[in-house]
Design a protein around this motif. Structure first.
Motif, PDB file in Angstrom:
ATOM      1  N   GLY A 151       0.746  -1.266  -0.025  1.00 51.67           N
ATOM      2  CA  GLY A 151      -0.050  -0.036  -0.024  1.00 51.67           C
ATOM      3  C   GLY A 151       0.823   1.250  -0.001  1.00 51.67           C
ATOM      4  O   GLY A 151       1.620   1.288   0.772  1.00 51.67           O
ATOM      5  N   ILE A 152       0.679   2.144  -0.776  1.00 47.92           N
ATOM      6  CA  ILE A 152       1.423   3.343  -1.101  1.00 47.92           C
ATOM      7  C   ILE A 152       0.468   4.498  -0.801  1.00 47.92           C
ATOM      8  O   ILE A 152      -0.507   4.679  -1.306  1.00 47.92           O
ATOM      9  N   PRO A 153       0.758   5.502   0.381  1.00 46.33           N
ATOM     10  CA  PRO A 153      -0.144   6.584   0.475  1.00 46.33           C
ATOM     11  C   PRO A 153      -0.390   7.240  -0.567  1.00 46.33           C
ATOM     12  O   PRO A 153       0.427   7.669  -1.316  1.00 46.33           O
ATOM     13  N   SER A 154      -1.866   7.770  -0.612  1.00 53.69           N
ATOM     14  CA  SER A 154      -1.829   8.528  -1.900  1.00 53.69           C
ATOM     15  C   SER A 154      -1.347   9.998  -1.879  1.00 53.69           C
ATOM     16  O   SER A 154      -1.000  10.384  -2.876  1.00 53.69           O
ATOM     17  N   ARG A 155      -0.927  10.342  -0.659  1.00 49.12           N
ATOM     18  CA  ARG A 155      -0.092  11.673  -0.804  1.00 49.12           C
ATOM     19  C   ARG A 155       1.139  11.461  -1.265  1.00 49.12           C
ATOM     20  O   ARG A 155       1.773  12.442  -1.878  1.00 49.12           O
ATOM     21  N   ASP A 156       1.819  10.213  -1.061  1.00 50.55           N
ATOM     22  CA  ASP A 156       3.119   9.926  -1.688  1.00 50.55           C
ATOM     23  C   ASP A 156       3.023   9.814  -3.317  1.00 50.55           C
ATOM     24  O   ASP A 156       3.924  10.411  -4.059  1.00 50.55           O
ATOM     25  N   ILE A 157       1.841   9.516  -3.663  1.00 47.77           N
ATOM     26  CA  ILE A 157       1.659   9.115  -5.089  1.00 47.77           C
ATOM     27  C   ILE A 157       1.447  10.564  -5.747  1.00 47.77           C
ATOM     28  O   ILE A 157       2.075  10.932  -6.730  1.00 47.77           O
ATOM     29  N   ALA A 158       0.712  11.564  -5.172  1.00 42.66           N
ATOM     30  CA  ALA A 158       0.606  12.723  -5.365  1.00 42.66           C
ATOM     31  C   ALA A 158       1.653  13.438  -5.544  1.00 42.66           C
ATOM     32  O   ALA A 158       2.333  14.406  -6.522  1.00 42.66           O
ATOM     33  N   ALA A 159       2.691  13.420  -4.417  1.00 36.62           N
ATOM     34  CA  ALA A 159       4.028  14.107  -4.546  1.00 36.62           C
ATOM     35  C   ALA A 159       5.031  13.576  -5.497  1.00 36.62           C
ATOM     36  O   ALA A 159       5.603  14.467  -6.236  1.00 36.62           O
ATOM     37  N   ALA A 160       4.835  12.357  -5.805  1.00 37.75           N
ATOM     38  CA  ALA A 160       5.930  11.589  -7.087  1.00 37.75           C
ATOM     39  C   ALA A 160       5.402  12.496  -8.288  1.00 37.75           C
ATOM     40  O   ALA A 160       6.023  12.958  -8.939  1.00 37.75           O
ATOM     41  N   ILE A 161       3.985  12.386  -8.598  1.00 37.34           N
ATOM     42  CA  ILE A 161       3.426  13.247  -9.646  1.00 37.34           C
ATOM     43  C   ILE A 161       3.692  14.472  -9.894  1.00 37.34           C
ATOM     44  O   ILE A 161       3.956  15.063 -10.933  1.00 37.34           O
ATOM     45  N   GLY A 162       3.613  15.066  -8.579  1.00 43.33           N
ATOM     46  CA  GLY A 162       4.061  16.648  -8.661  1.00 43.33           C
ATOM     47  C   GLY A 162       5.504  16.902  -8.895  1.00 43.33           C
ATOM     48  O   GLY A 162       5.757  17.862  -9.826  1.00 43.33           O
ATOM     49  N   ARG A 163       6.476  16.116  -8.289  1.00 44.02           N
ATOM     50  CA  ARG A 163       7.840  16.285  -8.651  1.00 44.02           C
ATOM     51  C   ARG A 163       8.160  15.939  -9.934  1.00 44.02           C
ATOM     52  O   ARG A 163       8.954  16.764 -10.822  1.00 44.02           O
ATOM     53  N   SER A 164       7.410  15.018 -10.649  1.00 42.09           N
ATOM     54  CA  SER A 164       7.630  14.517 -11.998  1.00 42.09           C
ATOM     55  C   SER A 164       7.314  15.822 -12.974  1.00 42.09           C
ATOM     56  O   SER A 164       7.933  16.111 -14.015  1.00 42.09           O
ATOM     57  N   LEU A 165       6.182  16.374 -12.662  1.00 41.46           N
ATOM     58  CA  LEU A 165       5.784  17.511 -13.526  1.00 41.46           C
ATOM     59  C   LEU A 165       6.219  18.851 -13.092  1.00 41.46           C
ATOM     60  O   LEU A 165       5.921  19.890 -13.789  1.00 41.46           O
ATOM     61  N   GLY A 166       6.977  19.026 -12.169  1.00 45.29           N
ATOM     62  CA  GLY A 166       7.509  20.292 -11.596  1.00 45.29           C
ATOM     63  C   GLY A 166       6.276  21.220 -11.153  1.00 45.29           C
ATOM     64  O   GLY A 166       6.160  22.366 -11.139  1.00 45.29           O
ATOM     65  N   LEU A 167       5.238  20.471 -10.428  1.00 45.03           N
ATOM     66  CA  LEU A 167       3.813  21.009  -9.818  1.00 45.03           C
ATOM     67  C   LEU A 167       3.870  20.930  -8.461  1.00 45.03           C
ATOM     68  O   LEU A 167       4.551  20.058  -7.848  1.00 45.03           O
ATOM     69  N   PRO A 168       3.419  21.849  -7.694  1.00 48.13           N
ATOM     70  CA  PRO A 168       3.308  21.748  -6.281  1.00 48.13           C
ATOM     71  C   PRO A 168       2.220  20.631  -5.967  1.00 48.13           C
ATOM     72  O   PRO A 168       1.382  20.069  -6.761  1.00 48.13           O
ATOM     73  N   THR A 169       2.026  19.978  -4.780  1.00 51.88           N
ATOM     74  CA  THR A 169       1.225  19.091  -4.055  1.00 51.88           C
ATOM     75  C   THR A 169       0.382  19.731  -3.093  1.00 51.88           C
ATOM     76  O   THR A 169       0.592  20.289  -2.371  1.00 51.88           O
ATOM     77  N   VAL A 170      -1.044  19.220  -3.307  1.00 51.37           N
ATOM     78  CA  VAL A 170      -1.966  19.911  -2.591  1.00 51.37           C
ATOM     79  C   VAL A 170      -2.934  19.042  -1.877  1.00 51.37           C
ATOM     80  O   VAL A 170      -3.174  18.113  -2.489  1.00 51.37           O
ATOM     81  N   SER A 171      -3.637  19.441  -0.839  1.00 51.75           N
ATOM     82  CA  SER A 171      -4.520  18.412  -0.287  1.00 51.75           C
ATOM     83  C   SER A 171      -5.814  19.120  -1.007  1.00 51.75           C
ATOM     84  O   SER A 171      -6.158  20.222  -0.814  1.00 51.75           O
ATOM     85  N   VAL A 172      -7.015  18.182  -1.209  1.00 51.51           N
ATOM     86  CA  VAL A 172      -8.183  18.585  -1.638  1.00 51.51           C
ATOM     87  C   VAL A 172      -9.128  18.044  -0.512  1.00 51.51           C
ATOM     88  O   VAL A 172      -9.045  17.014  -0.088  1.00 51.51           O
ATOM     89  N   ALA A 173      -9.965  18.825  -0.184  1.00 45.76           N
ATOM     90  CA  ALA A 173     -11.050  18.239   1.095  1.00 45.76           C
ATOM     91  C   ALA A 173     -11.763  17.433   0.330  1.00 45.76           C
ATOM     92  O   ALA A 173     -12.439  17.324  -0.724  1.00 45.76           O
ATOM     93  N   PRO A 174     -12.102  16.325   1.250  1.00 44.56           N
ATOM     94  CA  PRO A 174     -12.866  15.342   0.752  1.00 44.56           C
ATOM     95  C   PRO A 174     -14.476  15.755   0.105  1.00 44.56           C
ATOM     96  O   PRO A 174     -14.956  15.387  -0.850  1.00 44.56           O
ATOM     97  N   ASP A 175     -15.129  16.794   0.692  1.00 44.08           N
ATOM     98  CA  ASP A 175     -16.071  17.529   0.075  1.00 44.08           C
ATOM     99  C   ASP A 175     -16.079  17.860  -1.460  1.00 44.08           C
ATOM    100  O   ASP A 175     -16.839  18.229  -2.240  1.00 44.08           O
ATOM    101  N   ASP A 176     -14.572  18.303  -1.750  1.00 44.24           N
ATOM    102  CA  ASP A 176     -14.433  18.930  -3.097  1.00 44.24           C
ATOM    103  C   ASP A 176     -13.717  17.899  -3.777  1.00 44.24           C
ATOM    104  O   ASP A 176     -13.469  18.044  -5.156  1.00 44.24           O
TER     105      ASP A 176
END
Length: 299
Positions: free
Chosen positions: A225-250
């Motif tokens: 199991g890979i935490p979703s924040r780690d997946i997002a962070a890896a995508i962000g680094r690959s694209l040169g983009l920041p990583t952000v939390s999205v509220a569950p309601d959004d």
């Protein structure tokens, strides 16, 4: 063995076809389109034209084979119940054709379960029963034929089967990150996904065809199991983009249809699979593939 493979030209299926052919098996691949037929023919596989909505044609192909690997599924999220009914009919038709011949029937399934608080194991049964349940209850349907002269095996694939050229869930998350200018995760990002490299998954399928006992459940899982924040962070680094939390309601507005899946905690072990098949994953991890640019060009 002469193996009938549905989904033989797909992301996992094409790798499985290559793996089978490389180890001396003959492949008869289901092809719905001219492009799929040409790709299979170029590999040296025999082409069977048709689709999942033709259970009689599938049954005929299964009856002529030494075994079946069923990897295709109609991922129509606009009518998922209908896709499940189609799956149920297709699986039952092929199983009836194989009954009494002691031939293997390997079925693609997933890791969705009602287990909470721990990773799913190969001993945990699927909670989905009947034609109106998820994927038409096909895993339990298949395993019920173990006492009817079939060697059924459930192939439970990780939510991300990754590698160069993958167009699945991780590619969708990458597209969404590009659209929003940031790689997002839901809430605190603690939900996790199991993962496996495509080459490891294909090798596991081939070994399951050759070795797995009737009624077994095999886990195509390399990382529990890979935490979703780690997946997002890896995508962000690959694209040169920041990583952000999205509220569950959004989440639904931000991620669209994939929000439901990205917000799920899908973890699983592979201990029994490794032991029964003498299988050891050797491919890159998901984060290594992301860092290597496997998803950078996702559109």
């Amino acid at each position: 063995m002469r193996v009938f493979v549905t989904g033989a030209s797909g992301w996992i299926g094409s790798a499985v076809t290559d793996e089978l052919l490389a180890h001396g098996h003959k492949v008869v691949g289901l092809a719905r389109s001219d492009a799929a037929a040409a790709a299979l023919d170029a590999k040296g596989a025999t082409v069977h034209r048709g689709g999942l909505d033709d259970p009689d044609g599938l049954a005929a192909a299964a009856a002529a084979a030494d075994g079946v690997i069923h990897l295709a599924f109609n991922h129509d999220f606009s009518d998922y119940a209908g896709a499940g009914r189609t799956e149920h009919a297709a699986v039952r038709g092929m199983l009836d054709a194989l009954a009494g011949g002691d031939r293997p029937f390997l079925l693609a399934s997933g890791l969705a379960s009602d287990v909470a608080g721990r990773p799913l194991t190969e001993d945990d049964p699927s909670p989905h029963h009947g034609v109106d349940s998820m994927r038409g209850g096909s895993e339990n349907l298949a395993l019920s034929y173990a006492d009817q002269g079939v060697r059924p095996v459930a192939l439970r694939f990780s939510p991300t089967v990754h590698g160069m050229g993958d167009h699945g869930f991780t590619a969708w998350l990458t597209r969404i990150a590009k659209e929003h200018g940031a790689a997002g995760y839901i809430g605190d990002g603690s939900t996790r996904w199991a993962a496996v490299h495509r080459s490891d998954a294909a090798r596991m399928v081939r070994l399951a065809l050759e070795k797995a006992p009737a009624g077994s459940r095999m886990h195509a899982v390399a990382e529990t199991g890979i935490p979703s924040r780690d997946i997002a962070a890896a995508i962000g680094r690959s694209l040169g983009l920041p990583t952000v939390s999205v509220a569950p309601d959004d989440a639904a507005a931000h991620f669209g249809w994939i929000a439901r899946f990205f917000g799920m905690d899908v973890t699983a072990t592979n201990t029994r699979t490794r032991e029964l098949l003498d299988w050891t994953p050797t491919g890159p991890t998901l984060l290594e593939d992301i860092a290597a640019g496997a998803y950078r060009l996702a559109e």
